[in-house]
Design an enzyme around this catalytic site. Sequence first.
Site, PDB file in Angstrom:
ATOM      1  N   ARG A 127      39.228  -5.003  41.865  1.00  0.00           N
ATOM      2  CA  ARG A 127      38.854  -5.951  40.804  1.00  0.00           C
ATOM      3  C   ARG A 127      40.035  -6.811  40.380  1.00  0.00           C
ATOM      4  NH1 ARG A 127      34.884  -1.818  37.690  1.00  0.00           N
ATOM      5  NH2 ARG A 127      32.977  -2.500  38.730  1.00  0.00           N
ATOM      6  N   LYS A 148      15.637   4.079  40.580  1.00  0.00           N
ATOM      7  CA  LYS A 148      14.510   3.964  39.645  1.00  0.00           C
ATOM      8  C   LYS A 148      13.778   2.645  39.799  1.00  0.00           C
ATOM      9  CE  LYS A 148      16.391   6.602  35.784  1.00  0.00           C
ATOM     10  NZ  LYS A 148      16.971   6.380  34.444  1.00  0.00           N
ATOM     11  N   GLY A 151      25.748  -1.908  42.475  1.00  0.00           N
ATOM     12  CA  GLY A 151      26.997  -1.178  42.611  1.00  0.00           C
ATOM     13  C   GLY A 151      26.969  -0.176  43.740  1.00  0.00           C
ATOM     14  N   GLY A 160      24.927  -4.815  37.489  1.00  0.00           N
ATOM     15  CA  GLY A 160      23.952  -5.281  36.500  1.00  0.00           C
ATOM     16  C   GLY A 160      23.789  -6.792  36.524  1.00  0.00           C
TER      17      GLY A 160
HETATM   18  P1  ADP Z   1      22.377   0.111  43.100  1.00  0.00           P
HETATM   19  O1  ADP Z   1      23.573   0.553  42.290  1.00  0.00           O
HETATM   20  O2  ADP Z   1      22.748  -0.356  44.469  1.00  0.00           O
HETATM   21  O3  ADP Z   1      21.542  -0.887  42.358  1.00  0.00           O
HETATM   22  P2  ADP Z   1      20.814   2.342  42.203  1.00  0.00           P
HETATM   23  O4  ADP Z   1      21.819   2.615  41.145  1.00  0.00           O
HETATM   24  O5  ADP Z   1      19.496   1.797  41.779  1.00  0.00           O
HETATM   25  O6  ADP Z   1      21.453   1.376  43.324  1.00  0.00           O
HETATM   26  O7  ADP Z   1      20.502   3.665  43.012  1.00  0.00           O
HETATM   27  C1  ADP Z   1      21.456   4.338  43.750  1.00  0.00           C
HETATM   28  C2  ADP Z   1      21.226   5.808  43.751  1.00  0.00           C
HETATM   29  O8  ADP Z   1      19.908   6.112  44.181  1.00  0.00           O
HETATM   30  C3  ADP Z   1      22.142   6.528  44.701  1.00  0.00           C
HETATM   31  O9  ADP Z   1      22.952   7.409  43.966  1.00  0.00           O
HETATM   32  C4  ADP Z   1      21.209   7.267  45.642  1.00  0.00           C
HETATM   33  O10 ADP Z   1      21.657   8.574  45.952  1.00  0.00           O
HETATM   34  C5  ADP Z   1      19.951   7.336  44.842  1.00  0.00           C
HETATM   35  N1  ADP Z   1      18.770   7.502  45.709  1.00  0.00           N
HETATM   36  C6  ADP Z   1      18.298   6.643  46.630  1.00  0.00           C
HETATM   37  N2  ADP Z   1      17.218   7.149  47.241  1.00  0.00           N
HETATM   38  C7  ADP Z   1      17.005   8.378  46.708  1.00  0.00           C
HETATM   39  C8  ADP Z   1      16.025   9.389  46.917  1.00  0.00           C
HETATM   40  N3  ADP Z   1      15.057   9.236  47.821  1.00  0.00           N
HETATM   41  N4  ADP Z   1      16.104  10.500  46.153  1.00  0.00           N
HETATM   42  C9  ADP Z   1      17.081  10.643  45.246  1.00  0.00           C
HETATM   43  N5  ADP Z   1      18.034   9.729  44.998  1.00  0.00           N
HETATM   44  C10 ADP Z   1      17.991   8.596  45.731  1.00  0.00           C
HETATM   45 MG    MG Z   2      23.776   2.009  40.667  1.00  0.00          MG
END
Ligand code: ADP
Ligand code: MG
Length: 403
Positions: A37, A204, A360, A383
């Site tokens: 960063r 989620k 992230g 975010g």
């Molecule tokens: P990003 O930061 O890229 O937006 P998220 O924060 O929404 O992604 O989600 C990332 C997390 O989701 C990771 O820690 C990953 O392990 C978890 N994850 C993805 N698929 C599954 C799954 N099928 N079951 C449990 N956790 C999951």
């Molecule tokens: Mg995340």
Amino acid sequence: MPKQNIDHTDVASKRVLMRVDFNVPQDEAGNITDDRRIALALPSIRSAIERGGRLVLMSHLGRPEGKGFEAEWSMRPAAQRLGELLPGVKVALAGKDPADDDAKRAIDAMHDGEIVVLENLRFNKGEKKGLPEFAQRLASFGDIYCNEAFGTAHRNDGSMFAVPQAMEGKPRVAGLLLSRELTFLGDTLANPKRPFVAVLGGAKVSDKIGAIDNLLARVDTILVGGAMAYTLLAAQGHAVGSSLVERDRIDDAKRIIAAAAGGRAKLLLPVDHICGKALEPGTPTMNTEGADIDDGWMGLDIGPRTRESFVAAIKKARTIVWNGPMGAFETRPFDAGTRHVAEAMAAATTAGAISVVGGGDSAAAVEDMGLAASFSHVSTGGGASLQMLEGRAFDSVGLLDDG
Ligand code: ADP
Ligand code: MG
């Protein structure tokens, strides 16, 4: 509308108050474990000092709660690292509070080409609350405001919003990294080459409903994997075993599925899964035959047939946006889906597609796999990039001068 940027701003002998994102990870002893960063802000920092500006840097670090100085969250290690990255440049850390009299004295004593780093903005409760007195004090530290904190662009913290507001009439410009983020994420969504494919995953569905709604209206195909797929599959009546499902979002999921059925975009959900008994290393695994999951099993990655169909869609795409891993990629063997999808995107990029990764964890996955340089753009804001995928503008950026 593109924003005026620091490169095109006359900074000679002027005080440039630059909001950066020096929220760097540190180990328990306070050593910086990843200085990306700081390194990514260097082009804007150099632009200001090499043309004779007096640069005042401000950032938050961690989550102190506005109760004054805490050594653990001091900007000292970040200021030190910045000094190491800029040999020959005077970099000073000022005061115990970003707005205290020591900070003012240090700024008043600056010469052209020097840098003062203010203490952690979140030591002062004015930052989170956007208090006018705090904002006016910081505003008095600059002749020019520069926003180089994309990672915070979606938060209307004092330094992001009230400070530039209090500097109305003075130049208020974007940093080079912020400009690049806005261009990549903004233009990609506004003027995509088609086919335009979005890949969504992660933990989620509730985090990403706004992004799905916006993307459904813009893309040709949406591929959904990760834990969020199980809420959509449950809404379709599939058995999901003990996979992560947000029961209170089933109605949203049904609405999304109906919207996709009636719209231009094709929504592809997993047709098979790699399951574990639990999300832990060494857990027994099994591949499902189809989209349903037996009781006692948890969907932790997309299966091989899903992988194949996602990869085929990605290879045809000329524009790709990706947010959210396809599985629990931190735990082997549940990284395979994310890896296949990332490699397909890298190959598509080599063949001429524009690819943008936001989020992230997705960005971290791409870095871990050594594929970051194979994408057109890997966003530095989780975010903030998600808010752009939702098609929502930033108040903080709205205050900056049009370029
Ligand atoms: P990003 O930061 O890229 O937006 P998220 O924060 O929404 O992604 O989600 C990332 C997390 O989701 C990771 O820690 C990953 O392990 C978890 N994850 C993805 N698929 C599954 C799954 N099928 N079951 C449990 N956790 C999951
Ligand atoms: Mg995340």
